[in-house]
Scaffold this motif. Structure first.
Motif, short mmCIF file in Angstrom:
data_model
loop_
_atom_site.label_atom_id
_atom_site.label_comp_id
_atom_site.label_asym_id
_atom_site.label_seq_id
_atom_site.Cartn_x
_atom_site.Cartn_y
_atom_site.Cartn_z
N GLU A 1 0.84 -1.20 0.00
CA GLU A 1 0.00 0.00 0.00
C GLU A 1 0.87 1.25 0.00
N PRO A 2 0.72 2.10 -0.98
CA PRO A 2 1.63 3.24 -1.06
C PRO A 2 1.37 4.31 0.00
N ASP A 3 2.47 4.86 0.49
CA ASP A 3 2.37 5.99 1.40
C ASP A 3 3.18 7.10 0.72
N PHE A 4 2.44 7.90 -0.09
CA PHE A 4 3.16 8.83 -0.96
C PHE A 4 3.81 9.99 -0.21
N SER A 5 3.42 10.14 1.07
CA SER A 5 4.02 11.24 1.81
C SER A 5 5.52 11.03 1.94
N LYS A 6 5.95 9.77 1.84
CA LYS A 6 7.38 9.49 2.07
C LYS A 6 8.25 9.72 0.84
N ILE A 7 7.60 9.96 -0.28
CA ILE A 7 8.39 10.01 -1.50
C ILE A 7 9.30 11.24 -1.57
#
Ligand code: ILE
Length: 452
Positions: free
Chosen positions: A210-216
């Protein structure tokens, strides 16, 4: 003397995949992905694989094939002044060989414990207390206190590497990989086949993916992805270059490089599915949130998984399967790490293979005993941290700078293309000279700043 050669193309690919697929895939990748945003980790990871991993693999295969020697002699052939970088890479490999083998020794012990789940109910106390001897009363920094229970598995792990590097490329390394690699893939597929049908397993897998885009936007995530790619692909520290130096004249470099990278990264994703499937099942069985059952790093494979294995159906089969897989993956990689050193020394000193392998493995055994003392775990963590975050990335950056900017890169591309079925375009040079170097400079600078 004529240089040894792989017996077949399959033999080479299995050995290269055997080197790439290692503890890095089963023990390191899943928690790296988890700690760095789960699904969001895959974006930097895939970016690093495509723009750094594949180009780097093609470069190392080309250099090894063209100059037919280990890293120091190859770099010297490029320019007299570059030889030191080859030795720096050999040194990184030697240091990794000394502590990597200790984790294999743990896996050997746990494969044995797994038949009866000897770790009992409290796997945390078992691993750190009983097994590593880090009880409350003992000083964890004591490097003099050898854990005797670990000496035998440590000797076994070194013996496997010694056997392969002593016997050489075709009769040792290739033979061992031809047995271990197919077994490893079958074992992992069997484990996954059983695990994904357990209740809760899919939650675990979803949660990993499940992606956690805040970390990108977090530089740490990119650093982890790049570090992981170089480590897992065994590039930048003399290994793949050494293996490629045994390729026959007619070899498809580009194809071999793509296959090795894709098989390795595919295997990492399988390992992630296997481990997080088991954790999802465990969380479900214990009625806990997933985040409450996961521990990171060393703990994931040797603390959390034993507890998960206790809960699995047929733990006496699943447990040994898992730890044997970890052990096989580790041994085939350790052989390649040792070979990078062995071949470098043979080129330089003109020693025979048996003599070089005997000297390196004996010294290795003695040095690695430092890591099976009471302070060993602390030392292992520290050395692993510096090697991965600074030395390895630094070595990759230097190699790309020297080869990319001070040598005629187009000659290497022409060399690879002249013997490969499909050819690589100018994107390859762009990735090496600009994209990878720029990324590495930013990441390395940040890592050095964080470390000191
Ligand atoms: N590539 C392997 C791994 O991922 C080794 C790294 C060779 C040192 O474990």
């Amino acid at each position: 003397m004529k240089r040894e050669q792989w017996g077949s193309r399959t033999g080479f690919i299995l050995a290269a995949v055997g080197s790439a697929v290692g503890l890095g895939n089963i023990w390191r990748f899943p928690y790296m992905a988890y700690e760095n945003g789960g699904g969001a980790f895959f974006i930097p990871y895939l970016f690093a694989m495509l723009t750094a991993g594949i180009p780097f693999m093609i470069l190392e295969f080309t250099l090894g094939h063209k100059y037919r020697s280990g890293a120091p002699k190859t770099l010297r052939a490029l320019n007299n002044k570059f030889e030191w970088l080859g030795w720096f890479q050999v040194m990184i490999s030697a240091i990794i060989a000394f502590y990597y083998v200790v984790v294999i020794a743990w896996a050997i012990s746990f494969a044995y414990f797994a038949f009866t789940q000897a770790w009992g109910e409290d796997s945390n106390a078992f691993f750190f207390g009983e097994f590593l001897g880090l009880g409350d009363d003992s000083a964890p920094s004591n490097l003099g206190n050898l854990q005797w229970n670990l000496l035998f598995p440590l000797c076994l792990a070194w013996a496997a590497t010694y056997f392969a590097t002593y016997r050489g490329v075709k009769g040792g390394i290739e033979k061992v990989n031809k047995v271990l690699m197919p077994l490893l893939f079958v074992m992992v597929l069997l484990l996954i086949g059983r695990i994904i049908f357990l209740p809760g397993a899919l939650n675990g897998i979803n949660w990993l993916l499940e992606p956690d885009f805040s970390k990108i936007w977090d530089l740490k995530v990119w650093s982890a992805a790049y570090g992981q790619i170089f480590f897992t692909l065994s590039v930048g520290f003399a290994i793949m270059l050494s293996y490629a130096s045994y390729l026959p004249e007619k070899s498809d470099i580009n194809n071999n490089a793509f296959m090795t990278v894709l098989m390795n990264c595919g295997f990492s994703i399988l390992a992630g599915i296997m481990i997080f499937g088991a954790l999802g099942y465990m969380a479900n069985a214990q009625d806990k949130a997933l985040t409450d059952v996961v521990s990171s790093g060393v703990g994931l494979a040797f603390v959390t998984l034993p507890t998960a294995i206790n809960l699995l159906p047929a733990p006496g089969v699943m447990g040994p399967l898992f730890f044997l897989a970890l052990m096989f993956a580790g041994i085939s990689s350790h052989i390649s790490i040792a070979e990078a050193v062995t071949t470098g020394l043979m080129d330089k000193l003109g020693w025979s293979r048996p003599k070089t392998a005997t000297v390196f493995c004996s010294v290795g055994l003695v040095v690695s005993m430092m890591f099976i003392t009471q302070g060993g775990l602390l030392l292992l963590d520290l050395v692993d941290y510096f090697i991965n975050n600074i030395a390895l990335l630094g070595s990759c950056l230097l190699e790309l700078l020297l080869v990319g900017w001070l040598c005629r890169l187009q000659d290497f591309r022409a060399h690879a293309n002249s013997i490969s079925e499909f050819t690589i375009g100018n994107w390859w040079a762009v990735c090496i000279k600009f994209v990878s170097i720029a990324m590495l400079v930013v990441i390395l600078f940040n890592n050095i700043k964080t470390a000191f």
